[in-house]
Design an enzyme around this catalytic site. Structure first.
Site, PDB file in Angstrom:
ATOM      1  N   HIS A 271      46.803  35.192  34.385  1.00  0.00           N
ATOM      2  CA  HIS A 271      46.308  36.001  35.153  1.00  0.00           C
ATOM      3  C   HIS A 271      45.980  36.198  35.913  1.00  0.00           C
ATOM      4  CE1 HIS A 271      41.650  35.811  32.166  1.00  0.00           C
ATOM      5  NE2 HIS A 271      42.421  35.068  32.308  1.00  0.00           N
ATOM      6  N   ARG A 275      46.980  40.741  37.690  1.00  0.00           N
ATOM      7  CA  ARG A 275      45.754  41.300  38.831  1.00  0.00           C
ATOM      8  C   ARG A 275      47.085  41.687  39.608  1.00  0.00           C
ATOM      9  NH1 ARG A 275      43.677  35.855  40.611  1.00  0.00           N
ATOM     10  NH2 ARG A 275      43.076  34.474  38.284  1.00  0.00           N
TER      11      ARG A 275
END
Length: 400
Positions: A271, A275
């Site tokens: 994750h 980003r």
């Protein structure tokens, strides 16, 4: 100032020659796009592409009045023939300004990946910014540019370009953001429109003439969005994609850290790597104060783990505690959260799991969690302008 988009596609066009992908197979008729080229007030041509004269004629325009032709990026492939009577194309050095006899002023803007951006100010004072494919402005500072009335850019390829412009006030809620250089990476039609609208942008067909400064068609970015989906459905990717064009996003991770859990560490790492580097991260389940504050957009991932933490806090896994006040305590926490969502002034995108369509859990606590998550999702969705369900990577709009 008027802008006619002679083409809105990637340099290779859409569909790409000889490509058999699904996007190219469906890019037919009005959905087909020639390489991007802009005609400003019939006097300035930004990017000379094959067939520009025919494209102008199809749009009811002529190139006869063009006084300046500027290129934003090198054109691959065979040389493009310059139509008779058209000035030789060129590029303006970064930072330099060019004044046209027609009253237009064109300033060249440096890009981070090659090419040249052009800021055009019309005789009426309206301001247009055009960016080349695959590039974002370099070295912007607050107050450097002022606000633009229209931005024409590679929104899907470089959403961070919009984030940079928004961060310095160059793109505001009334700025008409037009997506160009559209390639086959995103299916055309409704999916493109949906993704762009979430970023505060839109696409138009080739040949469209727009009035710079008219912002009636600018899509409103929803303040609150809930993204639902099953495991590995792509719900987190969808949520992150909706925030890519905004600066200073605060990523709220509700899962926390789990020492010694290598699988969880791998998920968190994946994750983080997705980003943008400009995003900040906070690991907390205390969502109400964040929603009450003014500030940057929030991406909450996810409500499912928030519920786990809330159920831990009230002892909801124990049948006796649940019956003696745990249920009421959890309801109060959910009510407090949904009221905070209703009253928030921040832009919020929240992610949650949709677990009620699968196998019935074998334990009472498992069934309790499933039921409470369903209730939480319904309550949270009730306060959101947009609700999406992601299935096999495809976002289905439930509301908005």
């Amino acid at each position: 100032m008027e802008l006619t988009l002679l083409g809105t596609g990637a340099p290779a066009g859409l569909p790409r020659p000889e490509c058999t992908c699904a996007a190219c197979a469906t890019a037919l008729g009005p959905a087909a796009r020639a390489a991007t080229a802009l005609l400003v007030d019939g006097a300035l041509l930004l990017d000379l592409t094959p067939g520009a004269a025919f494209a102008a004629a199809r749009a009811g325009r002529s190139l006869a009045g063009v006084r300046q032709v500027l290129l934003s990026h090198p054109h691959d492939g065979p040389a493009v023939e310059v139509p008779a009577g058209l000035p030789a194309p060129g590029r303006v050095p970064d930072g330099r300004e060019l004044a046209l006899l027609t009253g237009h002023r064109v300033r060249a803007m440096a890009m981070d990946a090659g090419g040249t951006g052009y800021a055009v100010t019309g005789p009426d004072g309206q301001r247009l910014l055009y960016l080349p494919p695959g590039s974002a402005p370099a070295g912007l500072e607050n107050g450097d540019t002022g606000a633009y009335d229209m931005v024409v850019a590679d929104v899907l390829g470089r959403p961070d370009a919009l984030a940079r412009l928004r961060a310095v006030g160059a793109v505001r809620p009334t700025t008409d953001v037009i997506a160009v250089h559209l390639d086959h990476d995103v299916p055309p039609g409704a999916e493109v429109r949906r993704r762009l609208a979430a970023l505060g942008a839109r696409a138009v067909p080739d040949g469209t003439t727009l009035v710079v400064g008219a912002y009636e068609e600018v899509p409103d970015v929803p303040r609150r969005t809930l993204v639902l989906g099953g495991a590995r459905s792509g719900k987190s990717v969808e949520a992150e994609r909706r925030m890519e064009a905004f600066p200073d996003v605060l990523y709220v991770a509700t899962g926390g850290l789990r020492g010694g859990d290598t699988e969880w560490t791998a998920r968190v790492t994946a994750h983080r790597e997705r980003r943008p580097g400009s995003w900040r991260t906070t690991e907390t389940c205390d969502l109400v104060p964040l929603l009450a504050e003014d500030g940057a957009p929030l991406l909450i991932d996810c409500l499912s783990l928030w519920l786990t933490d809330a159920m831990d806090a009230v002892g909801a896994w124990d049948d006796a505690v649940w019956a003696e006040g745990g249920e009421r305590a959890l309801r109060d926490r959910v009510e407090e959260l949904t009221q905070a969502v209703r009253g928030t002034r921040r832009t919020v995108v929240a992610v949650s799991n949709e677990v009620g369509s699968g196998i019935v859990p074998a334990t009472a606590s498992g069934r309790r969690y499933r039921d409470e998550l369903g209730r939480l999702n319904a309550a949270f969705a009730g306060e959101c302008e947009h609700v999406l369900l992601v299935v096999a990577g495809q976002a289905v709009t439930l509301r908005g």
